[in-house]
Design an enzyme around this catalytic site. Structure first.
Site, PDB file in Angstrom:
ATOM      1  N   ARG A  59       0.750  -1.089   0.049  1.00 15.03           N
ATOM      2  CA  ARG A  59       0.083   0.171   0.073  1.00 15.03           C
ATOM      3  C   ARG A  59       1.002   1.480   0.143  1.00 15.03           C
ATOM      4  NH1 ARG A  59      -2.826  -3.791   1.738  1.00 15.03           N
ATOM      5  NH2 ARG A  59      -1.071  -4.205   2.764  1.00 15.03           N
ATOM      6  N   THR A  60       1.737   1.385   0.805  1.00 18.77           N
ATOM      7  CA  THR A  60       2.496   2.593   1.092  1.00 18.77           C
ATOM      8  C   THR A  60       2.994   2.879  -0.381  1.00 18.77           C
ATOM      9  OG1 THR A  60       2.708   2.020   3.344  1.00 18.77           O
ATOM     10  CG2 THR A  60       4.182   3.885   2.486  1.00 18.77           C
ATOM     11  N   LYS A  88      25.921  -4.316   0.460  1.00 18.10           N
ATOM     12  CA  LYS A  88      27.517  -4.302   0.028  1.00 18.10           C
ATOM     13  C   LYS A  88      28.127  -3.537   1.378  1.00 18.10           C
ATOM     14  CE  LYS A  88      26.814  -4.249  -5.095  1.00 18.10           C
ATOM     15  NZ  LYS A  88      26.871  -3.399  -6.386  1.00 18.10           N
ATOM     16  N   ARG A 109      11.680   3.479   3.412  1.00 19.59           N
ATOM     17  CA  ARG A 109      11.138   2.530   4.444  1.00 19.59           C
ATOM     18  C   ARG A 109      12.385   1.437   4.734  1.00 19.59           C
ATOM     19  NH1 ARG A 109       5.583  -1.211   4.629  1.00 19.59           N
ATOM     20  NH2 ARG A 109       4.827   0.983   5.078  1.00 19.59           N
ATOM     21  N   HIS A 137       5.617   6.297  11.345  1.00 17.75           N
ATOM     22  CA  HIS A 137       4.918   5.799  10.263  1.00 17.75           C
ATOM     23  C   HIS A 137       4.292   7.164   9.930  1.00 17.75           C
ATOM     24  CE1 HIS A 137       3.583   4.119   6.416  1.00 17.75           C
ATOM     25  NE2 HIS A 137       3.276   2.982   6.638  1.00 17.75           N
TER      26      HIS A 137
HETATM   27  C1  NCD Z   1       1.691  -0.874   8.171  1.00 21.78           C
HETATM   28  C2  NCD Z   1       2.992  -0.591   8.427  1.00 21.78           C
HETATM   29  O1  NCD Z   1       3.637  -0.715   7.305  1.00 21.78           O
HETATM   30  O2  NCD Z   1       3.456  -0.312   9.461  1.00 21.78           O
HETATM   31  N1  NCD Z   1       1.165  -1.088   6.977  1.00 21.78           N
HETATM   32  C3  NCD Z   1       1.122  -0.022   6.091  1.00 21.78           C
HETATM   33  O3  NCD Z   1       1.893   0.719   6.079  1.00 21.78           O
HETATM   34  N2  NCD Z   1      -0.172  -0.038   5.449  1.00 21.78           N
HETATM   35  C4  NCD Z   1       1.049  -1.882   8.925  1.00 21.78           C
HETATM   36  C5  NCD Z   1       1.421  -3.057   9.187  1.00 21.78           C
HETATM   37  O4  NCD Z   1       2.470  -3.768   8.604  1.00 21.78           O
HETATM   38  O5  NCD Z   1       0.874  -3.983  10.062  1.00 21.78           O
END
Ligand code: NCD
Length: 308
Positions: A59-60, A88, A109, A137
């Protein structure tokens, strides 16, 4: 679109946001919804987003990419630590400085808490944290806030219950800090005793005078205006048998919501914590929540690039 901007270059944590920042972001996100309905615009034509995902994401990542494209911008991507220079032995700092030579804005991320702050400290272009391990997040929390406002028509005065893995779930940490900017919020934290909300959040609530209760029974969360369910974060456990013991601790079922107006949210992916019979109820806001990720990330990209 009026130039409102944000008073910082990098977004790593919801703790850096003020109420006027969230107001500006939510207002811009609302305008971005209109742009999505019209099929996009050229606001970020010629701009490139570097999207670095060293931890799984659907999703993100997709919503950042969709957001950039809806604004007429382009994306370059790198994913999977094993395929990157980090593997590396390159430092996060060097990776970011390199990515900035190819792009105008970076999102990352990474599995380590604090990786986002390290990246922001050296990034010559705006940097957005897309999740740093069990840390923060912030873009998810802003889309959660946008969803709450749309679903409930307000944020002030709401009762919000967070359920599940509050220890490792970064989304609930980020969202708690944001809710702390609003008036008369009542928080309920429900988790098994092994996965309670960390002190960084509970001591923040105490300092700010935000009302909160803690417990372990799902039933205590059912009277809230917003019920925010979370996944038990398997990837954060060092002892897998502990995960096995806790993984099915809560399952919200349609029967729990009978006669209730409670809005059910979840950052997704869900595993077993929400039964699929909840999906058809008007209470189930989690797929609408997913959709809100695009206008909110459009707003953040445009604002950090000084275009909104
Ligand atoms: C969340 C995350 O990555 O922290 N998901 C997301 O970003 N939609 C929640 C999760 O992974 O449980």
């Amino acid at each position: 679109m009026p130039a409102m901007g944000l008073p910082f270059t990098h977004l790593t944590s919801t703790k850096q946001l003020t109420r006027s920042d969230t107001d500006a972001t939510l207002k811009t996100a609302q305008e971005m919804e209109g742009i999505v309905h019209k099929g996009g615009c050229d606001l970020l034509r010629g701009k490139i987003l570097a999207s670095l995902f060293y931890e799984p994401s659907t999703r993100t990542r997709l919503s950042f990419e969709s957001a950039m494209q809806r604004l007429g911008g382009d994306i370059i991507t790198a994913d999977g630590i094993q395929f990157s220079s980090l593997y590396k032995g390159e430092t996060i700092e060097d990776t970011i400085v390199v990515a900035a030579q190819y792009s105008d804005i970076i999102t990352m991320r990474h599995p380590e808490v604090g990786s986002a702050d390290r990246a922001a400290a050296v990034s010559p272009v705006p940097f957005i944290n897309a999740g740093d391990g069990p840390g923060q997040h912030p873009t998810q929390a802003l889309l959660d806030l946008f969803t709450i406002q749309k679903e409930c028509g307000k944020i002030d005065g709401l009762k919000v219950a967070m359920v599940g893995d509050l220890r490792f779930g970064r989304t609930v940490h980020s969202l708690s800090f944001l809710l702390g900017l609003y008036n008369n919020i009542q928080l309920t934290f429900i988790s098994p005793k092994e996965l309670t909300m960390p002190a960084k959040v509970t001591s923040f609530c105490k300092e700010k005078g935000i009302s909160f209760t803690e417990g372990s029974a799902l039933e205590a969360a059912l009277e809230a205006d917003v019920l925010y369910m979370t996944r038990i974060q398997e990837e954060r456990f060092t002892d897998h048998s502990e995960y096995e013991r806790l993984k099915n601790v809560y399952t919200l079922k349609a029967a729990h919501l009978k006669g209730k107006k409670t809005i059910v949210m979840h950052p997704l992916p869900r595993v077993t914590e929400i039964a699929t019979d909840v999906d058809a109820l008007p209470n189930a806001a989690y797929f609408r929540q997913v959709r809100n990720g695009v206008p909110v990330r459009m707003a953040l990209l445009a604002m950090l690039l000084g275009k909104a």
